[in-house]
Write an enzyme that holds these catalytic residues in place. Structure first.
Site, PDB file in Angstrom:
ATOM      1  N   ASP A 203       5.447 -57.732 108.614  1.00  0.00           N
ATOM      2  CA  ASP A 203       4.367 -56.764 108.465  1.00  0.00           C
ATOM      3  C   ASP A 203       3.223 -57.379 107.647  1.00  0.00           C
ATOM      4  O   ASP A 203       3.469 -58.040 106.632  1.00  0.00           O
ATOM      5  CB  ASP A 203       4.936 -55.541 107.725  1.00  0.00           C
ATOM      6  N   GLU A 252      18.396 -72.649 109.143  1.00  0.00           N
ATOM      7  CA  GLU A 252      19.772 -72.911 108.699  1.00  0.00           C
ATOM      8  C   GLU A 252      20.768 -72.101 109.522  1.00  0.00           C
ATOM      9  O   GLU A 252      21.950 -72.393 109.531  1.00  0.00           O
ATOM     10  CB  GLU A 252      19.941 -72.455 107.236  1.00  0.00           C
TER      11      GLU A 252
END
Ligand code: NOJ
Length: 517
Positions: A203, A252
């Site tokens: 956002d 990751e």
């Protein structure tokens, strides 16, 4: 699930308050979303983006987050979240959650601690506080205005300092010069990644970094939501540093997870900067939200997006509606012509290379509700402009699932906003299996898009005034934006789909057709 799914996905935006209410409290919830996963699977979407469901006082419909790791009891529990995510994954649908890093709620523990701690404290340093000038106690620190109207500064209860809020006064802006803020959001990212989400919609992704010294903007300091210009608080180059620290975190994790930026920029060039390989995966392209329904304007926006994103290897994104803008059926005109054009525009988007976002209810042909009574409105824009702007509630009205019931099957009770006359005929029950319905059109179009994948875009000769045609490698798409039918001489091949019935080989006003190549 294929690699790089996010380069060509159809992503469906669920606005949790208004999607499906399982517990009958008038507000949608996570169990409701879970119960509708089969519907979404049948629609053929690849992923869902959920607007916020976190603990929140709901002053801005959940974009005011009080606890980034908790579910608002109105929407359910973390167990409900896990069950919904599992159901989506079992159906082969990915799930993207909304992250709100520009501001928290004023009910967040950090802001409460900041108010309790006083000027100069490390607690206040997590936000933007400035002293009130005793010589000019009513003059805020600069001329910045809230996106929702009125000044972007409000005084603390003791009247000694101002705090910054680019949105509602219940949404204080976080200070991204403070390392604690960085560490906290890295931890929040991991919290949801560990739970198994497939990505984040960020956002106000262009807003976290403010120009040093918080200088005045040019002009009177007012800003637009979409269609903004660069300013000391929007699209500062420093935001890119933040994303360079986030990208390694998401990488990751296995499973091709993504970041999508809500970045209001003043050009496709500036937007593309967010999509460099070490930053974010996608950015919403709002150019078609802003474009009038015309061949020239659509073509210009399409060309700009393709030209800018291709160079950096990022997918284009195509959006017509979301929870912040007037539904495109209504934008394109009252009555049947609005719906006809909306279907044509959707068919066009689904033929473009890249990612298509669908906002809940557009697959039913829902219109904007323009006549909600003032008493039911909740959008802070309405209140901060003293009703001068009616705000965004009209695109947030609960989804009609059935032809009867207190909220047309949204739940067992009336919904938090009333549905207008005529929505029973636009309900899922009414449209499901009904030839010529908007829902069946979306289902067919999404399935055909998957079966005939776009590999690029080559413009063909215009078939008429205010009409265009292109070849995407799999289909030839012709769109008539005008008010008169256009001839289709020179286009042949099997008609895969047309948004309106072709009449004597002519493409009706406000419609689109795909020919198989
Ligand atoms: C953009 C969101 O889409 C909108 O709904 C919200 O009001 C503002 N950001 C503030 O979070």
């Amino acid at each position: 699930m294929s690699d790089n799914w996010w380069r060509e996905a159809v992503i469906y935006q669920v606005y949790p308050r208004s999607f499906a209410d399982a517990n009958g409290d008038g507000m949608g919830d996570l169990a409701g979303i879970r119960s509708r996963i089969p519907y979404l699977a049948k629609l053929g979407v690849d992923a869902l983006w959920l607007s916020p469901f976190y603990a929140s006082p709901q002053k801005d419909a959940g974009y005011d987050v009080a606890d980034y790791r908790a579910i608002d009891p109105r929407f359910g529990t973390l167990d409900d979240f896990d069950a919904m995510l599992e159901a989506a994954h079992e159906a082969g649908i990915r799930l993207i959650v909304d992250l709100v890093p520009n501001h928290s709620s004023s009910e967040h523990e950090w802001f409460k601690a900041a108010l309790a701690s006083g000027p100069g404290s490390s607690e206040r340093d997590r936000y933007h506080f400035r002293d009130v000038d005793p010589a000019k106690p009513e003059v805020p620190p600069n001329n910045w205005q809230s996106v929702f109207g009125g000044p972007a500064w409000t005084k603390t209860p003791d009247g000694k300092q101002w705090y910054l809020h680019l949105f509602d006064s219940s949404q204080p802006d976080l200070n991204w010069d403070n390392p604690e803020v960085h560490a906290e959001f890295q931890s929040i990212l991991r919290f949801w990644l560990d739970r198994g989400v497939d990505g984040f919609r960020i956002d106000v992704a262009h807003g976290m970094v403010k120009a040093a010294g918080l200088p005045d903007t040019g002009g009177d300091g007012t800003i637009e939501m979409i269609g903004t210009t660069r300013s000391p608080f929007f699209d500062q180059d420093g935001v890119h540093e933040i994303y360079r620290t986030w990208r390694p975190v998401i990488e990751e994790y296995e499973g091709d997870r993504i970041f999508v930026a809500e970045a209001w920029t003043d050009s496709a060039e500036r937007r593309a900067l967010y999509l460099r390989p070490d930053e974010l995966h996608q950015a919403f392209n709002f150019d078609l939200v802003l474009a009038p329904f015309s061949a020239v304007d659509f073509r210009k926006a399409i060309d700009a997006e393709i030209a800018n994103n291709a160079g950096i290897g990022a997918p284009c994104t195509w959006v017509l509606s979301n929870h912040d803008v007037q539904r495109h059926v209504t934008r394109y005109g009252d009555g049947p012509i609005g719906l006809a054009r909306a279907k044509a525009a959707t068919q066009l988007l689904l033929a473009l290379p890249g990612v298509v976002y669908v906002y809940q209810g557009e697959e039913l042909g829902l219109n904007e509700v323009l006549d909600l009574p003032d008493e039911v409105r909740e959008d802070p824009t309405f209140f901060r402009t003293n009703g001068e702007q009616i705000g965004r509630d009209g695109c947030r009205v609960p989804i009609p699932w059935r032809t009867e019931g207190p909220s047309l099957g949204f739940g067992d009770a009336e919904g938090w906003l009333p549905q207008p006359e005529g929505w029973a005929e636009k309900s899922v029950e009414a449209e499901d299996g009904t030839g010529g319905s908007t829902l069946e059109f979306y289902r067919q179009a999404i399935a055909l898009r998957k079966a005939h994948k776009a590999t690029g875009l080559t413009w063909l000769d215009d078939p008429g005034d205010n009409a265009f045609a292109f070849d995407n490698g799999a289909v030839v798409c012709v769109v008539n934006f005008g008010d008169e039918p256009v001839g289709l001489d020179g286009f042949d091949g099997e008609v895969l789909l047309s948004s309106a019935e072709l009449a004597e080989g002519r493409l009706p006003a406000g419609s689109a057709v795909w020919f198989k190549k």
